[in-house]
Enzyme design. Structure first.
Site, PDB file in Angstrom:
ATOM      1  NE  ARG A   1      30.174  32.999  32.719  1.00  0.00           N
ATOM      2  CZ  ARG A   1      29.802  33.992  33.145  1.00  0.00           C
ATOM      3  NH1 ARG A   1      28.768  33.936  34.016  1.00  0.00           N
ATOM      4  NH2 ARG A   1      30.551  35.091  32.789  1.00  0.00           N
TER       5      ARG A   1
ATOM      6  NE  ARG B   1      32.144  45.993  27.894  1.00  0.00           N
ATOM      7  CZ  ARG B   1      31.471  44.915  27.903  1.00  0.00           C
ATOM      8  NH1 ARG B   1      30.391  44.771  28.079  1.00  0.00           N
ATOM      9  NH2 ARG B   1      32.317  43.786  28.304  1.00  0.00           N
TER      10      ARG B   1
ATOM     11  NE  ARG C   1      35.894  43.860  32.139  1.00  0.00           N
ATOM     12  CZ  ARG C   1      34.713  43.191  31.898  1.00  0.00           C
ATOM     13  NH1 ARG C   1      33.688  43.887  32.464  1.00  0.00           N
ATOM     14  NH2 ARG C   1      34.581  42.071  31.479  1.00  0.00           N
TER      15      ARG C   1
END
Ligand code: ADP
Length: 209
Positions: free
Chosen positions: A88, A122, A152
């Site tokens: 990352r 999602r 989320r």
């Protein structure tokens, strides 16, 4: 075969990594999942991870690299692996190359409006964590727990836009690094999961490793 999968939130990188890993008998290594397992187990690493993740920050390179390298030393990693969520940072990419041979970095991408739309669908079960796509559900209940699925917090539109921006900034030097080392393979992720998986399989077949 050792692969790195790169891509923005919502591009389907995690699901694709699971699928390709199964097809080729590779180990799927998600650093995010590893950290969540440490948090659930209440380990020292988990306690640190919780703080960084909840504050919306990355784990320090030294800690995440140590955790990943110890995983790569385990016997199941010898059959080859797909790294999902790592590297990352540019430093992580460079460190990884000091210890292992990466054969290709598969970069999945799709237009921002497609990513935003996908993420808005999602859903996640607040009890067992199973993920769903809203329009593919026959009811809004988790099929395992029977409780209502939720969005989320970090999948809400304003947060997603910020996550995409942060991702774009961070990913550029990593993409350049893999381009310079001749390992970058760009894959169009704006297709069905079957379509993208097929494209990746064709690429892997041509890799010769
Ligand atoms: P996302 O939910 O954005 O797909 P992940 O599940 O891959 O993210 O990871 C969750 C969190 O774990 C990240 O936001 C970050 O704080 C931490 N994390 C995972 N992988 C790394 C990494 N390679 N370097 C630093 N931090 C990481």
């Amino acid at each position: 075969m050792n692969l790195v999968f790169l891509g923005p939130p919502g591009v389907g990188k995690g699901s694709l990594a699971v699928r390709i890993a199964k097809d080729y008998g590779l180990l799927h290594i998600s650093t995010g999942e590893m950290l969540r397992a440490e948090i659930s187990a209440g380990t020292q690493m988990g306690k640190l991870a919780e703080k960084y993740i909840n504050d919306g920050n990355l784990m320090p390179d030294s800690l995440i690299i140590e955790m990943l390298l110890s995983k790569l030393q385990c016997s199941t990693a010898k059959q080859g692996y797909i790294l999902d969520g790592f590297p990352r940072t540019l430093n992580q990419a460079r460190e990884l190359d000091k210890f292992v041979q990466i054969d290709a970095a598969i970069n999945l991408d799709a237009p921002e409006e497609v990513l935003l739309k996908r993420i808005s669908h999602r859903r996640i079960c607040p009890v067992c964590g199973k993920g769903y796509i809203s329009y593919m559900m026959s009811s809004n209940l988790c099929e395992q727990c029977g409780v209502e699925v939720t969005i989320r917090d970090d999948d809400k539109e304003e947060v997603v836009k910020a996550r995409l921006e942060a991702h774009n900034k961070r990913i550029l030097p990593i993409l350049n690094y893999y381009k310079e080392t001749g390992k970058l393979i760009n894959v169009d992720g704006n297709d069905t999961m079957d379509g993208v998986a097929q494209r990746v399989r064709l690429i892997l077949e041509g890799l010769n490793c």
